[in-house]
Write a protein that holds these residues in place. Structure first.
Motif, mmCIF file in Angstrom:
data_model
loop_
_atom_site.group_PDB
_atom_site.id
_atom_site.type_symbol
_atom_site.label_atom_id
_atom_site.label_comp_id
_atom_site.label_asym_id
_atom_site.label_seq_id
_atom_site.Cartn_x
_atom_site.Cartn_y
_atom_site.Cartn_z
ATOM 1 N N LEU A 1 0.827 -1.208 0.000
ATOM 2 C CA LEU A 1 0.000 0.000 0.000
ATOM 3 C C LEU A 1 0.860 1.255 0.000
ATOM 4 O O LEU A 1 1.895 1.315 0.665
ATOM 5 C CB LEU A 1 -0.914 0.003 1.232
ATOM 6 N N GLY A 2 0.383 2.258 -0.730
ATOM 7 C CA GLY A 2 1.111 3.522 -0.807
ATOM 8 C C GLY A 2 1.280 4.189 0.543
ATOM 9 O O GLY A 2 2.311 4.810 0.815
ATOM 10 N N VAL A 3 0.269 4.080 1.424
ATOM 11 C CA VAL A 3 0.376 4.740 2.732
ATOM 12 C C VAL A 3 1.522 4.148 3.542
ATOM 13 O O VAL A 3 2.150 4.852 4.342
ATOM 14 C CB VAL A 3 -0.944 4.629 3.526
ATOM 15 N N VAL A 4 1.810 2.856 3.355
ATOM 16 C CA VAL A 4 2.917 2.225 4.067
ATOM 17 C C VAL A 4 4.242 2.618 3.423
ATOM 18 O O VAL A 4 5.209 2.956 4.124
ATOM 19 C CB VAL A 4 2.745 0.697 4.080
ATOM 20 N N GLU A 5 4.311 2.574 2.104
ATOM 21 C CA GLU A 5 5.550 2.944 1.419
ATOM 22 C C GLU A 5 5.920 4.399 1.674
ATOM 23 O O GLU A 5 7.097 4.757 1.700
ATOM 24 C CB GLU A 5 5.412 2.680 -0.081
ATOM 25 N N ASN A 6 4.926 5.250 1.897
ATOM 26 C CA ASN A 6 5.183 6.651 2.189
ATOM 27 C C ASN A 6 5.966 6.848 3.477
ATOM 28 O O ASN A 6 6.607 7.882 3.672
ATOM 29 C CB ASN A 6 3.848 7.412 2.303
ATOM 30 N N ARG A 7 5.911 5.876 4.377
ATOM 31 C CA ARG A 7 6.596 5.999 5.663
ATOM 32 C C ARG A 7 8.087 5.707 5.567
ATOM 33 O O ARG A 7 8.832 5.977 6.491
ATOM 34 C CB ARG A 7 5.949 5.048 6.682
ATOM 35 N N ARG A 8 8.497 5.114 4.465
ATOM 36 C CA ARG A 8 9.925 4.843 4.299
ATOM 37 C C ARG A 8 10.671 6.150 4.075
ATOM 38 O O ARG A 8 10.113 7.117 3.546
ATOM 39 C CB ARG A 8 10.174 3.950 3.084
ATOM 40 N N PRO A 9 11.951 6.209 4.438
ATOM 41 C CA PRO A 9 12.746 7.389 4.077
ATOM 42 C C PRO A 9 12.729 7.596 2.567
ATOM 43 O O PRO A 9 13.013 6.673 1.802
ATOM 44 C CB PRO A 9 14.158 7.020 4.572
#
Length: 418
Positions: free
Chosen positions: A136-144
């Motif tokens: 999910l994009g919302v999870v990938e957004n949390r990566r640096p």
């Protein structure tokens, strides 16, 4: 085909043509199609042609085929490159889905771009639509640096798809929780995990060369966010072990890749460069050869680690040391098939690795349990059956077959003819 068989359309815009370097999404779609076909269903995978040499229709196995639609250039494209061609893909997909025998009982879309196309293609058709996101994009957004890599439209579209499709299949409990936070109703979500190819990934088979040091193996596509730096720092506390990392750029591009350069510099600064080896991206056929040389497999990505890598390691009889995030939290049983460790804490991870490598009996028991769990719980045959069960509630109940009337001769009165 059996009377209970389904006509299933799988829709994806992932590149399926490059099997040796296929990602998790592409592998899942291909293996799911094969599993469903082997169970007696008729499966058609619709995707975009990404290779000029690819035939329009390719057989995957019994009951399963891929149809390549000529949309956009016949080249692999990233999400931003594919997005302008989604409308044309949708139009061709809708045309094919409406053609008599090709009309499916249901459509199962994969990835947000596949979902976007499928959602538009099935409008006003009454065909149920199932969605798998594969991250999910919302999870990938949390990566640096995640905000730079996630397409601006992706999160909004994933939220709309999650709320608008008939059913969402999540790959793990963590993904199901994220979907609920996005506004998807919990009853609309079914968790169906990733599977593993037990024929390719098994304990016996060819191996890559190795030395005498205990080997720690990492297989990850994203070297920058995959926890590799944490593994290198942890290696300082495991003086007798070596770390082998597969993934990232192709082998010939390793020396010029900026991420590999930074990780190599880190290993030199920590005086572990002689025990750290980067192999680059491996063909899938070579991954089990590497995993079989490992004493432990490391999955240390703090955000959305691959759901497939721990399963493949376990299937090869390799215990997994993992951050309990994403699918790893479900598949790796702490203290049974591997070990859960805290994200981003190399000292604690290193000490745990050093302790484990000295406990031969524990590692042997975990290896047996890991292989058993991977080949039983995550066999593609079982994952295919679970997927069909998730489909079943979306389809109309089959009409009962008419019961033929029985015509019997009139019974003679008791005692007649005596």
């Amino acid at each position: 085909m059996p009377s209970s068989s389904l006509n299933i359309a799988l829709v994806t815009l992932a590149d399926l043509s490059n099997e040796p370097a296929a990602g998790v999404h592409a592998v899942h779609v291909t293996e799911l199609a094969r599993a469903l076909g082997q169970q007696g269903h008729r499966v058609t995978v619709y995707t975009r042609r990404t290779d000029e040499s690819a035939r329009p229709r390719v057989r995957l196995g019994a009951g399963a085929t891929v149809e390549h639609l000529d949309v956009g250039p016949a080249l692999p494209l990233d999400e931003a490159g594919v997005l302008p061609h989604v409308k044309a893909f949708t139009e061709e997909l809708a045309r094919r889905l409406s053609q008599g025998r090709q009309r499916p009982d249901l459509v199962h879309a994969h990835g947000w771009l596949g979902g976007l196309a499928a959602y538009a293609a099935v409008q006003d058709t009454g065909i149920p639509l199932v969605q798998s996101f594969h991250g999910l994009g919302v999870v990938e957004n949390r990566r640096p640096g995640g905000r730079r890599t996630v397409h601006p439209a992706r999160i909004r579209i994933e939220r709309a798809l999650g709320r608008g499709v008939t059913r969402v299949l999540a790959g793990c409990d963590h993904e199901a929780d994220e979907l609920v936070r996005m506004g998807v109703a919990r009853p609309q979500i079914t968790v169906v995990p990733y599977g593993v190819d037990g024929e390719r990934f098994r304990q016996t088979g060819p191996t890559m060369p190795r030395g005498r040091r205990p080997r720690l193996v990492m297989v990850c596509g994203d070297l920058e966010n995959g926890g590799v730096a944490t593994a290198i720092r942890a290696l300082v506390h495991v003086p007798d072990a070596e770390l082998v990392v597969a993934g990232g750029p192709s082998r010939e591009n390793l020396e010029t890749d900026p991420v590999v350069q930074r990780l190599t510099t880190l290993a030199k600064e920590l005086h572990v460069s002689d025990r750290t080896l980067f192999l680059g991206r491996l063909p899938r056929k070579d991954v089990p050869k590497l995993l079989r040389t490992a004493r432990l497999a490391l999955c240390l990505a703090p955000h959305q680690p691959s759901g497939m890598t721990p399963l493949e390691a376990m299937a090869c009889g390799v215990p997994v040391v993992t951050v309990p995030a994403g699918a790893s939290a479900d598949s790796v049983l702490d203290g049974v098939t591997g070990l859960h460790v805290p994200a981003g804490q190399p000292v604690a991870i290193g000490r745990a690795l050093r302790r484990l490598l000295g406990e031969e009996t524990t590692l042997s028991a975990w290896a047996i349990a890991a292989a058993d769990r991977a080949h039983s719980r995550y066999a593609w045959e079982r994952i295919g059956a679970e997927t069909v069960r998730a489909y079943a509630g979306l389809l109309p109940e089959p009409e009962p077959e008419p019961v033929a009337e029985e015509h019997q001769d009139e019974e003679e009165p008791v005692g007649a003819g005596v």
